[in-house]
Design a protein around this motif. Sequence first.
Motif, PDB file in Angstrom:
ATOM      1  N   GLU A   1     127.865  87.587  64.959  1.00 48.71           N
ATOM      2  CA  GLU A   1     128.102  89.010  64.693  1.00 48.71           C
ATOM      3  C   GLU A   1     126.841  89.846  64.786  1.00 48.71           C
ATOM      4  OE1 GLU A   1     128.193  87.348  60.365  1.00 48.71           O
ATOM      5  OE2 GLU A   1     128.263  86.558  62.410  1.00 48.71           O
ATOM      6  N   ASN A   2     125.678  89.227  64.913  1.00 47.93           N
ATOM      7  CA  ASN A   2     124.418  89.963  64.968  1.00 47.93           C
ATOM      8  C   ASN A   2     124.030  90.413  66.372  1.00 47.93           C
ATOM      9  OD1 ASN A   2     123.827  89.502  62.112  1.00 47.93           O
ATOM     10  ND2 ASN A   2     123.545  87.377  62.719  1.00 47.93           N
ATOM     11  N   LEU A   3     124.818  90.077  67.369  1.00 49.60           N
ATOM     12  CA  LEU A   3     124.503  90.460  68.743  1.00 49.60           C
ATOM     13  C   LEU A   3     124.641  91.960  68.955  1.00 49.60           C
ATOM     14  CD1 LEU A   3     126.341  87.696  70.819  1.00 49.60           C
ATOM     15  CD2 LEU A   3     123.885  87.910  70.465  1.00 49.60           C
ATOM     16  N   SER A   4     123.944  92.463  69.969  1.00 51.53           N
ATOM     17  CA  SER A   4     124.108  93.859  70.365  1.00 51.53           C
ATOM     18  C   SER A   4     125.501  94.048  70.969  1.00 51.53           C
ATOM     19  CB  SER A   4     123.049  94.237  71.402  1.00 51.53           C
ATOM     20  OG  SER A   4     123.295  93.548  72.623  1.00 51.53           O
ATOM     21  N   PHE A   5     125.911  95.294  71.087  1.00 50.20           N
ATOM     22  CA  PHE A   5     127.229  95.593  71.657  1.00 50.20           C
ATOM     23  C   PHE A   5     127.341  95.040  73.075  1.00 50.20           C
ATOM     24  CE2 PHE A   5     129.890  98.309  74.323  1.00 50.20           C
ATOM     25  CZ  PHE A   5     131.103  98.227  73.649  1.00 50.20           C
ATOM     26  N   ALA A   6     126.288  95.235  73.888  1.00 43.34           N
ATOM     27  CA  ALA A   6     126.333  94.777  75.279  1.00 43.34           C
ATOM     28  C   ALA A   6     126.478  93.262  75.362  1.00 43.34           C
ATOM     29  CB  ALA A   6     125.073  95.227  76.014  1.00 43.34           C
ATOM     30  N   ALA A   7     125.733  92.540  74.516  1.00 43.09           N
ATOM     31  CA  ALA A   7     125.816  91.079  74.527  1.00 43.09           C
ATOM     32  C   ALA A   7     127.191  90.603  74.060  1.00 43.09           C
ATOM     33  CB  ALA A   7     124.723  90.485  73.657  1.00 43.09           C
ATOM     34  N   LYS A   8     127.746  91.262  73.038  1.00 40.40           N
ATOM     35  CA  LYS A   8     129.087  90.891  72.570  1.00 40.40           C
ATOM     36  C   LYS A   8     130.122  91.055  73.672  1.00 40.40           C
ATOM     37  CE  LYS A   8     128.447  91.927  67.634  1.00 40.40           C
ATOM     38  NZ  LYS A   8     128.828  92.835  66.527  1.00 40.40           N
ATOM     39  N   GLU A   9     130.027  92.167  74.402  1.00 43.59           N
ATOM     40  CA  GLU A   9     130.971  92.408  75.492  1.00 43.59           C
ATOM     41  C   GLU A   9     130.801  91.386  76.600  1.00 43.59           C
ATOM     42  OE1 GLU A   9     133.551  94.699  75.663  1.00 43.59           O
ATOM     43  OE2 GLU A   9     133.032  94.719  73.530  1.00 43.59           O
ATOM     44  N   ALA A  10     129.556  90.988  76.856  1.00 48.81           N
ATOM     45  CA  ALA A  10     129.303  89.976  77.881  1.00 48.81           C
ATOM     46  C   ALA A  10     129.948  88.649  77.512  1.00 48.81           C
ATOM     47  CB  ALA A  10     127.797  89.804  78.074  1.00 48.81           C
ATOM     48  N   PHE A  11     129.854  88.280  76.238  1.00 50.87           N
ATOM     49  CA  PHE A  11     130.472  87.020  75.820  1.00 50.87           C
ATOM     50  C   PHE A  11     131.986  87.111  75.787  1.00 50.87           C
ATOM     51  CE2 PHE A  11     126.224  85.746  74.436  1.00 50.87           C
ATOM     52  CZ  PHE A  11     126.222  84.453  74.947  1.00 50.87           C
ATOM     53  N   LYS A  12     132.513  88.287  75.590  1.00 53.13           N
ATOM     54  CA  LYS A  12     133.963  88.453  75.692  1.00 53.13           C
ATOM     55  C   LYS A  12     134.423  88.222  77.129  1.00 53.13           C
ATOM     56  CE  LYS A  12     134.557  91.604  71.771  1.00 53.13           C
ATOM     57  NZ  LYS A  12     134.918  92.984  71.346  1.00 53.13           N
ATOM     58  N   ARG A  13     133.608  88.650  78.098  1.00 54.39           N
ATOM     59  CA  ARG A  13     133.943  88.397  79.503  1.00 54.39           C
ATOM     60  C   ARG A  13     133.868  86.910  79.807  1.00 54.39           C
ATOM     61  NH1 ARG A  13     130.529  92.886  80.242  1.00 54.39           N
ATOM     62  NH2 ARG A  13     128.876  91.592  81.171  1.00 54.39           N
ATOM     63  N   LEU A  14     132.828  86.265  79.276  1.00 53.98           N
ATOM     64  CA  LEU A  14     132.719  84.816  79.458  1.00 53.98           C
ATOM     65  C   LEU A  14     133.910  84.116  78.826  1.00 53.98           C
ATOM     66  CD1 LEU A  14     131.239  82.217  80.214  1.00 53.98           C
ATOM     67  CD2 LEU A  14     129.885  82.454  78.107  1.00 53.98           C
ATOM     68  N   ARG A  15     134.274  84.539  77.616  1.00 50.81           N
ATOM     69  CA  ARG A  15     135.435  83.973  76.918  1.00 50.81           C
ATOM     70  C   ARG A  15     136.704  84.123  77.748  1.00 50.81           C
ATOM     71  NH1 ARG A  15     136.958  87.314  71.752  1.00 50.81           N
ATOM     72  NH2 ARG A  15     137.717  88.728  73.365  1.00 50.81           N
ATOM     73  N   THR A  16     136.904  85.286  78.309  1.00 46.40           N
ATOM     74  CA  THR A  16     138.098  85.527  79.130  1.00 46.40           C
ATOM     75  C   THR A  16     138.130  84.594  80.328  1.00 46.40           C
ATOM     76  OG1 THR A  16     138.199  87.852  78.475  1.00 46.40           O
ATOM     77  CG2 THR A  16     139.331  87.243  80.512  1.00 46.40           C
ATOM     78  N   ASN A  17     136.978  84.420  80.990  1.00 43.07           N
ATOM     79  CA  ASN A  17     136.916  83.516  82.137  1.00 43.07           C
ATOM     80  C   ASN A  17     137.254  82.083  81.740  1.00 43.07           C
ATOM     81  OD1 ASN A  17     136.211  85.324  84.186  1.00 43.07           O
ATOM     82  ND2 ASN A  17     134.077  85.308  83.582  1.00 43.07           N
ATOM     83  N   VAL A  18     136.737  81.660  80.598  1.00 38.53           N
ATOM     84  CA  VAL A  18     137.000  80.294  80.127  1.00 38.53           C
ATOM     85  C   VAL A  18     138.475  80.119  79.794  1.00 38.53           C
ATOM     86  CG1 VAL A  18     136.585  78.677  78.233  1.00 38.53           C
ATOM     87  CG2 VAL A  18     134.660  79.867  79.291  1.00 38.53           C
ATOM     88  N   VAL A  19     139.040  81.055  79.035  1.00 39.23           N
ATOM     89  CA  VAL A  19     140.446  80.956  78.638  1.00 39.23           C
ATOM     90  C   VAL A  19     141.358  80.955  79.859  1.00 39.23           C
ATOM     91  CG1 VAL A  19     142.322  82.143  77.436  1.00 39.23           C
ATOM     92  CG2 VAL A  19     140.076  81.963  76.353  1.00 39.23           C
ATOM     93  N   MET A  20     141.061  81.802  80.828  1.00 41.87           N
ATOM     94  CA  MET A  20     141.912  81.906  82.014  1.00 41.87           C
ATOM     95  C   MET A  20     141.841  80.659  82.888  1.00 41.87           C
ATOM     96  SD  MET A  20     143.566  84.619  81.644  1.00 41.87           S
ATOM     97  CE  MET A  20     144.378  84.648  83.247  1.00 41.87           C
ATOM     98  N   ARG A  21     140.738  79.931  82.828  1.00 45.94           N
ATOM     99  CA  ARG A  21     140.634  78.703  83.619  1.00 45.94           C
ATOM    100  C   ARG A  21     141.603  77.636  83.145  1.00 45.94           C
ATOM    101  NH1 ARG A  21     136.181  77.969  87.007  1.00 45.94           N
ATOM    102  NH2 ARG A  21     137.317  76.104  87.616  1.00 45.94           N
ATOM    103  N   PHE A  22     142.041  77.723  81.886  1.00 43.09           N
ATOM    104  CA  PHE A  22     142.906  76.694  81.328  1.00 43.09           C
ATOM    105  C   PHE A  22     144.288  77.220  80.936  1.00 43.09           C
ATOM    106  CE2 PHE A  22     138.518  75.357  80.198  1.00 43.09           C
ATOM    107  CZ  PHE A  22     138.474  74.206  80.954  1.00 43.09           C
ATOM    108  N   VAL A  23     144.613  78.424  81.384  1.00 45.47           N
ATOM    109  CA  VAL A  23     145.857  79.047  80.939  1.00 45.47           C
ATOM    110  C   VAL A  23     147.085  78.260  81.380  1.00 45.47           C
ATOM    111  CG1 VAL A  23     146.122  80.579  82.947  1.00 45.47           C
ATOM    112  CG2 VAL A  23     147.015  81.290  80.699  1.00 45.47           C
ATOM    113  N   ASP A  24     146.998  77.569  82.503  1.00 41.02           N
ATOM    114  CA  ASP A  24     148.143  76.808  83.003  1.00 41.02           C
ATOM    115  C   ASP A  24     148.044  75.315  82.673  1.00 41.02           C
ATOM    116  OD1 ASP A  24     149.292  79.082  84.169  1.00 41.02           O
ATOM    117  OD2 ASP A  24     148.045  78.857  85.951  1.00 41.02           O
ATOM    118  N   GLY A  25     147.073  74.935  81.882  1.00 35.22           N
ATOM    119  CA  GLY A  25     146.889  73.526  81.565  1.00 35.22           C
ATOM    120  C   GLY A  25     147.923  72.994  80.587  1.00 35.22           C
ATOM    121  N   ASP A  26     148.136  71.688  80.657  1.00 38.56           N
ATOM    122  CA  ASP A  26     149.110  71.044  79.767  1.00 38.56           C
ATOM    123  C   ASP A  26     148.448  70.453  78.519  1.00 38.56           C
ATOM    124  OD1 ASP A  26     151.196  71.573  81.540  1.00 38.56           O
ATOM    125  OD2 ASP A  26     150.765  69.761  82.708  1.00 38.56           O
TER     126      ASP A  26
END
Length: 253
Positions: A18-43
Motif C-alpha cells: 500500500e506504500n507504492l506511488s499511484f503510478a506504481a500501483k497502476e502498473a502492478f494492476k496492469r501486470l495483475r491483469t495480464n497474469v490473471v488473463m493468461r490463466f482465465v481458461d485454465g482448468d
Amino acid sequence: MDEKEMQKRSHRREKTCENLSFAAKEAFKRLRTNVVMRFVDGDNPGHIIGVTSSQPSEGKSTVSINLVYSLAELGKRVLLVDADMRRSSIHTKLGFPKEPGLSNLMAGDNSINAVLRKYQSSKGNVSFDVITGGVPPSNPSEILNSKRMETFLKTLVTAYDYVILDLPPVAVVTDAVAISSQTDGMIFVIREDHCPRGLLADCVTQLQEVKANILGFVVNGALEGVGKKYGYGKGYYGKGYYGNYGNYGNYGS
C-alpha cells in the motif's frame, strides 16, 4: 535498532504494497491483469508462478511482493514463497522473521502451520500468506527440484488461487531453471540499463531448453513518467528486444 537500520526499513516499506506511488500501483494492476488473463481458461484450481531475473539487484523480490499484494486486492487467495533460499530477502522487506521458513519445512523440521505467516495491510483490508526462506541450506537446487517440493506445490494449489515463488537469478545459480518445470509460468524481471542483452538471451535460452512457460518480462527501475531511452547503445536490454509487461517504476530491488 539504530537510526540507520530504521531508515533502511522505512525505505523498503515505501516500495511495497500500500506504500507504492499511484503510478506504481497502476502498473502492478496492469501486470495483475495480464497474469490473471493468461490463466482465465485454465482448468487448474490454483497456479504456481515463478519470478526470476538474470542477475541480482534487478528487483524481482519487490516485484513478487507487489504482484502478490495486487492479486490479494482482488480477494484472491495468494501465497508468497521466498524460494531464494541462498539470499532470501522477503522477510526483510515485509518485516517477518527469517526462520523458520521454506528450508526448515523441506527438511521436515517444521510443519506448514509453523512457517506460514500472514501479511495484513495497515487498514486490514488486504492480506496474503508468506513463507520466508528459512535457514540457508547447503543444497537449495536439489530441494527445489525434489519430489518433496513437487508434492508440496501440488498441495498448495488446492488451497490458493496463486502461489508466487521468488526465485534466484538464472545466471547465478540453477535453482530457477530446476523448479521452472513445476510452475505454470515464469516472469522475468529486468532492471533498466543493468542487464546485458547477451546475458538475458542466454538466461531465456536456459529456461526454454527445459520448456519453461515464460509469461513475460517486467522492465524495472525506470523513472516514473519519463520516456527514457532503454540503453541500446550500451548493449543492454531494450524495449522491443523481448515482449514486456511495461515500465513498473523506480522502486528498487
